[in-house]
Enzyme design. Structure first.
Site, PDB file in Angstrom:
ATOM      1  N   MET A  77      -4.003   4.500  -0.342  1.00  0.00           N
ATOM      2  CA  MET A  77      -4.754   5.057   0.785  1.00  0.00           C
ATOM      3  C   MET A  77      -5.834   6.023   0.326  1.00  0.00           C
ATOM      4  SD  MET A  77      -4.045   3.660   3.617  1.00  0.00           S
ATOM      5  CE  MET A  77      -4.916   4.782   4.709  1.00  0.00           C
ATOM      6  N   CYS A  94       0.830  -1.191   0.000  1.00  0.00           N
ATOM      7  CA  CYS A  94       0.000   0.000   0.000  1.00  0.00           C
ATOM      8  C   CYS A  94       0.870   1.248   0.000  1.00  0.00           C
ATOM      9  CB  CYS A  94      -0.868  -0.038   1.260  1.00  0.00           C
ATOM     10  SG  CYS A  94      -1.767   1.468   1.591  1.00  0.00           S
ATOM     11  N   CYS A  95       0.471   2.248  -0.782  1.00  0.00           N
ATOM     12  CA  CYS A  95       1.111   3.563  -0.749  1.00  0.00           C
ATOM     13  C   CYS A  95      -0.005   4.608  -0.823  1.00  0.00           C
ATOM     14  CB  CYS A  95       2.124   3.715  -1.886  1.00  0.00           C
ATOM     15  SG  CYS A  95       1.401   3.752  -3.526  1.00  0.00           S
ATOM     16  N   ALA A  96       0.301   5.799  -1.245  1.00  0.00           N
ATOM     17  CA  ALA A  96      -0.712   6.855  -1.295  1.00  0.00           C
ATOM     18  C   ALA A  96      -1.718   6.645  -2.426  1.00  0.00           C
ATOM     19  CB  ALA A  96      -0.045   8.223  -1.433  1.00  0.00           C
ATOM     20  N   GLY A 105      -1.204   3.934  -5.048  1.00  0.00           N
ATOM     21  CA  GLY A 105      -1.075   2.613  -5.656  1.00  0.00           C
ATOM     22  C   GLY A 105       0.046   2.507  -6.668  1.00  0.00           C
TER      23      GLY A 105
END
Length: 138
Positions: A123, A94-96, A98
């Site tokens: 996120m 997961c990141c901000a 994708g």
């Protein structure tokens, strides 16, 4: 017909937008590693998937998926050994948005991990879907 002649730019924009959406749909159709927030939640609940948040510490501190482990993207290759105990469990990166986590999948694939998934939209989509977030460190 007269409407289209007078507003050709809106018609062109609609056609281009539709083509872009179709291309994205076709490109991602065969990729089972991309999970929506709902699919990720189901995988977490049904198969004890582990969420690995690869964002920077400041981003992680602002809120993350509950119980997510934090390993910044720049440290992922060096710290992949920490994930060995979960090698047989699904891992959701997961990141901000994708994008970073999607490219980080390759790092873990090269380290021998098979059950890898990307939280599509990161996120941003997780929060938009109304999923819970946490500020506790894991």
């Amino acid at each position: 017909m007269e409407f289209l002649q007078q507003n050709w730019y809106w018609a062109a924009l609609a056609a281009a937008s539709g083509a872009w959406l179709m291309a994205d749909l076709i490109r991602n159709r065969g990729d089972k590693s991309q999970l929506s927030p709902l699919e990720a939640t189901l995988l977490i609940n049904r198969e004890d998937a582990i969420v690995i948040d690869i964002r920077d510490p400041g981003e992680y501190a602002q809120g993350h998926v509950p119980n997510a482990r934090h390993i910044p993207a720049g440290e992922l290759a060096r710290r992949s050994g920490e994930l060995e105990k979960w090698k047989n469990q699904p891992l959701i990166l997961c990141c901000a948005t994708g994008a970073r986590s999607n490219s980080a999948l390759q790092t873990l694939r090269q380290a021998g991990f098979d059950k890898l998934y990307n939280l599509r939209g990161g996120m941003m989509e997780w929060q938009k879907a109304g999923q819970p977030t946490s500020r506790k460190r894991k």
